[in-house]
Design an enzyme around this catalytic site. Structure first.
Site, PDB file in Angstrom:
ATOM      1  N   ASP A  92      -5.456   6.121   2.136  1.00  0.00           N
ATOM      2  CA  ASP A  92      -5.509   4.804   1.455  1.00  0.00           C
ATOM      3  C   ASP A  92      -7.068   4.363   1.682  1.00  0.00           C
ATOM      4  O   ASP A  92      -7.666   4.775   2.810  1.00  0.00           O
ATOM      5  CB  ASP A  92      -4.677   3.749   2.187  1.00  0.00           C
ATOM      6  CG  ASP A  92      -4.586   2.529   1.466  1.00  0.00           C
ATOM      7  OD1 ASP A  92      -5.546   1.691   1.605  1.00  0.00           O
ATOM      8  OD2 ASP A  92      -3.520   2.200   0.948  1.00  0.00           O
ATOM      9  N   ASP A 118      -8.211  -9.647  -1.815  1.00  0.00           N
ATOM     10  CA  ASP A 118      -8.481  -9.297  -3.037  1.00  0.00           C
ATOM     11  C   ASP A 118      -7.886 -10.082  -4.156  1.00  0.00           C
ATOM     12  O   ASP A 118      -8.212  -9.894  -5.384  1.00  0.00           O
ATOM     13  CB  ASP A 118      -8.238  -7.806  -3.360  1.00  0.00           C
ATOM     14  CG  ASP A 118      -6.512  -7.251  -3.360  1.00  0.00           C
ATOM     15  OD1 ASP A 118      -5.902  -8.030  -2.131  1.00  0.00           O
ATOM     16  OD2 ASP A 118      -5.994  -6.823  -4.249  1.00  0.00           O
ATOM     17  N   THR A 135      -5.594   1.018  -3.529  1.00  0.00           N
ATOM     18  CA  THR A 135      -4.448   0.234  -4.246  1.00  0.00           C
ATOM     19  C   THR A 135      -4.698  -1.089  -4.769  1.00  0.00           C
ATOM     20  O   THR A 135      -3.735  -1.881  -5.185  1.00  0.00           O
ATOM     21  CB  THR A 135      -3.471   0.151  -2.817  1.00  0.00           C
ATOM     22  OG1 THR A 135      -3.985  -0.634  -2.031  1.00  0.00           O
ATOM     23  CG2 THR A 135      -3.022   1.677  -2.564  1.00  0.00           C
ATOM     24  N   HIS A 186       0.994  -1.116  -0.044  1.00  0.00           N
ATOM     25  CA  HIS A 186      -0.062   0.045   0.035  1.00  0.00           C
ATOM     26  C   HIS A 186       0.975   1.177   0.148  1.00  0.00           C
ATOM     27  O   HIS A 186       0.308   2.322  -0.606  1.00  0.00           O
ATOM     28  CB  HIS A 186      -1.020   0.017   1.065  1.00  0.00           C
ATOM     29  CG  HIS A 186      -2.126  -0.961   1.175  1.00  0.00           C
ATOM     30  ND1 HIS A 186      -3.218  -0.705   1.108  1.00  0.00           N
ATOM     31  CD2 HIS A 186      -1.937  -2.463   1.247  1.00  0.00           C
ATOM     32  CE1 HIS A 186      -4.119  -1.716   1.004  1.00  0.00           C
ATOM     33  NE2 HIS A 186      -3.323  -2.878   1.195  1.00  0.00           N
TER      34      HIS A 186
END
Length: 456
Positions: free
Chosen positions: A113, A378, A135, A17
């Protein structure tokens, strides 16, 4: 006027990140904005590498165990948000005051973020316009924003007998592709996603994506319907738009592996790396090793400290067949690699990856086809898109043993199926390149983003 304004940025303290946030910081700095990075003391970025940016450390107090290796990832993210909300609010107020009294340029907005749901709310309380930097992929955000719909439609919780069925609201994702973290409580995962969703809808003014329209246009359109009032900017791949050298914050890369690649034929080597966080047990490690040894394909394998559970600070011993392969020069093992340089090398013909979004983008940008082994979060979403939406990779399959590994490696590297995937990867590489050229979609989007920022 961009040169008269300052943008505050707040990266989430994970390496995957921090790197894209700093890439965005440099892109904005090059366009005349002053940049201040507020950051945690936990996993703090290396300010010495970025003398042109201003760094403001917070002094958060984290609960015991949150920063331990192997800590529950979801609990860690929830705890970080809870512990950092107040320190971030105070740090942002301090930066704003310096701008108001003329010591610094006036603050235009803050970019946080997307995992900092608490910081989005805090920025709104301070009165500073906030944008979220995702991100991860647009597909991942669309999936997160769809969770409440999936529950109300009865798709969640996923039933074992239907985990391979495609879910219409998030097609092409199946139940097994939804965001989850093995070992974490499913309700806590859902709570985290709900908090991110709520913050995006109530506190964010805009969202910035490290992606490009040619690859995720349908997902960006879906997000437009989900978040109609937010400004949206797809400005990726940022590392290619920036043209900057790779950041190495975890381990010093072994550059000798690039020299080793020089002696090998074009597209002959499989690069193997499961990223900076994923861990596997000894049995899976051995099956990976024996499958690689049996494939007959040259490989470069990143085995970082802590990669195998139960072995914290040293490399695990290699099974004998793999040791022989490394000894005779057909394979190479390193603790860390300069990944962009490796993927750009003509000897690389494939990438066995965990499908983190940074790695996925880097592979796409170099036209390298993938074997996907998603581990959590993810990565499962990205892996499904790599294999079934973009067609630039293949799955290992549900059964994981040395024979399946050998078959998957050979299928990608020397089979006809691999050749077809490689051609699709080549075409996707061209689209990524076009997006960052002069007047490309991402170049236009970053200029729009700067204009939006200074409008506040």
């Amino acid at each position: 006027m961009a040169g008269a304004r300052r943008v505050v940025m707040f990266p989430f303290p994970f390496r995957s990140h921090i790197a894209p946030m700093l890439q965005l910081a440099e892109l904005l700095r090059r366009r005349g904005l002053a940049i201040t990075i507020i950051h945690t003391t936990f996993n703090a970025p290396d300010a010495a590498r970025h003398p042109e940016l201003t760094f403001v450390p917070m002094h958060e107090c984290l609960p015991d165990g949150v920063t331990d290796p192997g800590a529950d990832l979801v609990e860690q993210m929830l705890a970080l948000n809870a512990a950092c909300e107040a320190p971030f609010r105070e740090a942002l107020r301090w930066v704003v005051r310096r701008g108001q009294v003329g010591r610094w340029r006036e603050v235009a907005c803050v970019v946080v973020d997307g995992q900092w749901y608490a910081a989005l709310t805090a920025a709104a309380e301070v009165g500073v316009a906030a944008l979220a930097l995702r991100t991860d992929s647009a597909a991942t955000l669309h999936c997160m924003l769809s969770y409440s719909c999936l529950f109300s439609a009865g798709y969640l919780p996923i039933k074992e007998e239907s985990c391979d069925e495609v879910l219409p609201p998030v097609e092409p994702l199946r139940g097994r592709d939804l965001i989850r973290v093995d070992g974490s409580d499913a309700e806590r995962v859902r709570e985290f996603i709900a908090r991110v969703d709520n913050a995006m809808r109530t506190a964010a003014m805009g969202v910035v994506f490290n992606t490009f329209r040619a690859i995720e246009k349908p997902e960006l359109h879906k997000i437009q319907r989900q978040l109609p009032t937010l400004a949206k900017f797809a400005i990726g791949p940022m590392h290619r738009l920036l043209g900057a050298p790779e950041e190495h914050g975890l381990h010093a890369p072994d550059r000798g592996c690039v020299a080793w690649l020089h002696a090998l034929p074009p597209r002959s080597v499989l690069y193997v790396s499961l990223g900076s966080v994923a861990r596997i047990d000894r049995q899976m490690f051995d099956e990976m090793a024996l499958g690689l040894a049996g494939s007959g394909v040259p490989f470069l394998w990143v085995i970082r400290p802590g990669f195998v559970t139960g072995i914290a600070d040293e490399a695990p011993s290699l099974p004998e067949p793999l040791t022989a392969v490394v000894t005779n020069g057909r394979g190479k093992v390193v603790t860390w690699a300069p990944q962009r340089d490796v993927l750009a090398h003509p000897a690389i013909g494939g990438f066995w990856t965990h499908c983190g979004w940074n790695s996925t983008l880097e592979s796409i940008c170099e036209g390298v086809p993938m074997i996907v082994q998603p581990c959590f979060g993810d990565q499962k979403v990205n892996a499904r898109y790599v294999t079934h939406q973009w067609g630039v990779g293949q799955e290992l399959g549900e059964v994981f043993d040395r024979d399946c590994v050998t078959e998957a490696v050979r299928r990608l590297m020397v089979g006809e199926e691999g050749a077809a995937i490689r051609e699709k990867a080549r075409r996707l590489k061209a689209k990524a390149r076009q997006s960052v050229e002069d007047n490309g979609a991402s170049t236009v989007a970053i200029d729009r983003l700067v204009q939006y920022m200074v409008s506040f």
